[in-house]
Scaffold this active site. Structure first.
Site, PDB file in Angstrom:
ATOM      1  N   LYS A   1      -3.609  11.035   4.050  1.00 38.88           N
ATOM      2  CA  LYS A   1      -4.326   9.774   4.227  1.00 38.88           C
ATOM      3  C   LYS A   1      -3.316   8.648   4.250  1.00 38.88           C
ATOM      4  O   LYS A   1      -2.208   8.758   3.714  1.00 38.88           O
ATOM      5  CB  LYS A   1      -5.365   9.559   3.125  1.00 38.88           C
ATOM      6  CG  LYS A   1      -4.836   9.450   1.699  1.00 38.88           C
ATOM      7  CD  LYS A   1      -4.299   8.094   1.302  1.00 38.88           C
ATOM      8  CE  LYS A   1      -5.281   6.987   1.610  1.00 38.88           C
ATOM      9  NZ  LYS A   1      -4.632   5.647   1.398  1.00 38.88           N
TER      10      LYS A   1
ATOM     11  N   THR B   1      -0.774   3.475   0.643  1.00 39.12           N
ATOM     12  CA  THR B   1      -0.321   4.708   0.049  1.00 39.12           C
ATOM     13  C   THR B   1      -0.458   5.859   1.030  1.00 39.12           C
ATOM     14  O   THR B   1      -1.450   6.003   1.718  1.00 39.12           O
ATOM     15  CB  THR B   1      -1.163   5.001  -1.204  1.00 39.12           C
ATOM     16  OG1 THR B   1      -0.959   3.969  -2.145  1.00 39.12           O
ATOM     17  CG2 THR B   1      -0.780   6.333  -1.827  1.00 39.12           C
TER      18      THR B   1
ATOM     19  N   GLU C   1      -3.575   0.327  10.216  1.00 35.99           N
ATOM     20  CA  GLU C   1      -4.586  -0.736  10.117  1.00 35.99           C
ATOM     21  C   GLU C   1      -4.456  -1.721  11.277  1.00 35.99           C
ATOM     22  O   GLU C   1      -3.426  -2.379  11.436  1.00 35.99           O
ATOM     23  CB  GLU C   1      -4.444  -1.451   8.775  1.00 35.99           C
ATOM     24  CG  GLU C   1      -4.851  -0.568   7.611  1.00 35.99           C
ATOM     25  CD  GLU C   1      -4.519  -1.156   6.252  1.00 35.99           C
ATOM     26  OE1 GLU C   1      -5.038  -0.637   5.252  1.00 35.99           O
ATOM     27  OE2 GLU C   1      -3.729  -2.120   6.183  1.00 35.99           O
TER      28      GLU C   1
END
Length: 464
Positions: free
Chosen positions: A220, A241, A329
Site C-alpha cells: 500500500k 507510508t 496521490e
C-alpha cells in the site's frame, strides 16, 4: 506592482480571462486491480481482511491477518525505514526478527492509524497486536518464549491506536474466517489501504531447479512515498507510508532470504518516489514457508539456485513497487527515469533519485512541458564518484508505445527539439526519461509521477 510585466501576469493569474493552463484529472486507476487465478497463490497461507473499527466507515476494511499454515515456521526477512522517528511497529518488528533468528508464522496489519511517535503506549499496543495474533496459531507449533508475528501499521502519525477494537478484531477470527482464494487475498490487500484508490495485489508462479513455486504479495502507498529501507542491521547498505509483504512457498534460509530482499528492495521499493518524503513506518516483510518444496533443502546464499530466486524476488518487488507510483496521490503520469553510463550503481541510483524528486521536474511533467533543463539541473547537483563531464551527457524522452525516441541533448549539445513530438510523448500516461552520463557501464532506474493540484488538495486536508 507587477514586476513581471502584464503579459506574464496574465499567464499565471488565476483571474485571467484566457488561462493558458487547465488542470486535468488523474486517469482512472482501478484498472490496475486485476483478478488473479487461485492457483497462482502460494501454498500454506491463510489470510483475511476485516473491519475492526480503526476507520469510521464500517464498510471499509482496516485489519489484515496472515498466517503461515505450513508444518514448520517460515523463514522471514524484512527491510525497515531509516527514519529516526521509527514507528512502534517498526521497532517491534525488528525485535521479533532478531529474537526469532529469522523465523515467523504470521503478519498483522492495521490501517487508519500509524502508531508512530506514540511513546511507551505505542510500543505496548504493537506488542499487544503481536501477542493477540500469536494466540491464533496452533499451540503445538508455538513457544511462549518466542513471538511469531510481524506487526505493521499505517495512517495518521501521532495518534494512539484504538487498541481494544483491534484486539477484539483479532481475537474474533476463527479458522473459517480466513481463506486462501483470491477473495481472501483481496480482502487482506484492501485492509492495507489508506488514500490508495485500489488494492495492490499480485501473484505469479516460477521455476527453480525443475520445481514450480508461487509468490504473491500486497503493498500500500500513495503519498509520503520515498522509501529508504534497509535490513535491521548493517546500515552501510544503500538504502504515506509504504507497507508490503511478499509470501512464497519456496524454501529459502533466513540468511539467504534477507540477502535477496535487501538486493531486491534497493532495485524496487527504494527506487520509487511520489513526493520525496520518507515515512516513519516503511516496512517490507517476506515469508518463505517451503510448503511446495517437499523434502528439498532450503536455498542458501551460496546455492546455485540463489541468484535465480533473488532475481525473481527483485522482479516481483519492482512490480509491486510500481503499483504504488501508479496510485500516487493525484498523479496523472507514470514516468520511468533511467540513468545509464554511470561509474557505479550507487551513482546512477542517486542521479535517478534526484531527478525523480525534483519539484520542478515533477511540475513540468504535469504540465507536459519538455523542460529538459530541469532534468540537467537535477543531474548536475549530485556529487558522483567520478565528476560529470557535461559534454558526455545525453538526455532522451522515450515513448512507452515503442515509437521513435526524442533526443533533446546529445553529448552536451542541445538538439533542435520538435516541440509537437515532445508534447505527444509527454501527453501520454507512461513514458521514460533516459539520461546517459557517458562515464561508465552501470545503470539504475527510478519510477516517479508528477505533482498535480489534486496532490495539494489531498494533503491539505488529510487529517480531516
Amino acid at each position: 506592482m507587477n514586476r513581471f510585466g502584464p503579459s506574464v501576469w496574465r499567464r499565471f493569474s488565476s483571474t485571467s480571462s484566457s488561462p493558458t493552463f487547465v488542470a486535468k484529472p488523474a486517469p482512472v486507476k482501478a484498472r490496475h486491480h486485476v483478478q488473479i487465478p487461485d492457483t497462482s497463490f502460494p501454498h500454506g497461507y491463510s489470510l483475511t481482511g476485516v473491519h475492526c473499527g480503526v476507520k469510521k466507515n464500517p464498510s471499509v476494511l482496516d485489519l489484515t491477518v496472515i498466517l503461515s499454515t505450513s508444518s514448520k515456521p517460515a523463514s522471514a526477512a524484512a527491510c525497515f525505514t531509516r527514519n529516526a522517528f521509527k514507528a512502534a511497529p517498526v521497532l517491534v518488528c525488528q525485535d521479533v526478527l532478531e529474537k526469532s533468528a529469522g523465523r515467523a508464522r504470521a503478519i498483522v496489519t492495521n490501517s487508519g492509524c500509524a502508531n508512530a511517535v506514540t511513546g511507551k503506549q505505542g510500543l505496548e499496543d504493537a506488542w499487544a497486536m503481536v501477542k493477540a495474533t500469536d494466540a491464533l496459531l496452533p499451540k503445538s507449533e508455538t513457544s511462549e518464549d518466542t513471538n511469531n508475528t510481524f506487526v505493521m501499521s499505517t495512517g495518521v502519525i501521532g495518534q494512539n491506536l484504538p487498541i481494544s477494537k483491534i484486539l477484539s478484531g483479532i481475537s474474533s477470527l476463527v479458522p473459517s474466517s480466513l481463506g486462501s482464494d483470491f477473495a481472501a487475498w483481496e480482502r487482506a490487500a484492501k485492509a492495507f489501504m489508506t488514500t490508495d484508490t485500489f488494492p495492490k495485489l499480485r501473484a505469479r508462479t516460477f521455476n527453480l531447479g525443475g520445481q514450480t513455486f508461487r509468490m504473491a504479495g500486497m503493498d500500500k502507498g500513495a503519498g509520503m512515498i520515498h522509501p529508504d529501507m534497509g535490513p535491521p542491521t548493517n546500515s552501510g547498505q544503500l538504502h504515506a507510508t509504504l507497507l508490503g509483504c511478499i509470501l512464497t512457498d519456496a524454501a529459502v534460509s533466513p540468511q539467504a532470504l534477507q540477502s535477496a530482499l535487501t538486493y531486491a528492495v534497493d532495485r524496487s521499493f527504494n527506487s520509487i518516489s511520489v513526493d520525496g518524503d520518507m515515512s516513519t513506518n516503511d516496512t517490507i516483510v517476506v515469508l518463505a514457508n517451503g510448503a511446495a518444496a517437499g523434502e528439498t533443502k532450503e536455498i542458501e546464499e551460496h546455492d546455485p539456485l540463489f541468484p535465480a530466486f533473488r532475481d525473481e524476488l527483485t522482479s516481483f518487488a519492482a512490480e509491486l513497487a510500481q503499483l504504488v507510483v501508479r496510485d500516487g496521490e493525484g498523479a496523472t503520469k507514470f514516468v520511468t527515469v533511467s540513468v545509464e553510463g554511470a561509474p557505479t550503481f550507487t551513482d546512477a541510483h542517486h542521479v535517478a533519485s534526484k531527478i525523480s524528486t525534483s519539484a520542478l521536474v515533477k511540475t513540468a511533467l504535469y504540465g507536459e512541458d519538455a523542460n529538459w533543463g530541469r532534468i540537467l539541473a537535477a543531474t548536475g547537483s549530485v556529487p558522483l564518484s567520478t565528476p560529470i563531464d557535461p559534454y558526455r551527457v545525453n538526455v532522451t524522452f522515450v515513448p512507452a508505445d515503442g515509437g521513435t525516441p526524442l533526443p533533446v541533448l546529445v553529448r552536451g549539445e542541445p538538439e533542435l527539439v520538435d516541440e509537437v513530438r515532445a508534447k505527444e510523448i509527454l501527453s501520454e500516461e507512461d513514458f521514460e526519461i533516459k539520461v546517459d552520463l557517458g562515464l561508465g557501464s552501470e545503470s539504475a532506474q527510478y519510477w516517479t509521477c508528477d505533482f498535480s493540484y489534486e496532490y495539494v488538495r489531498i494533503n491539505g486536508d488529510y487529517r480531516s
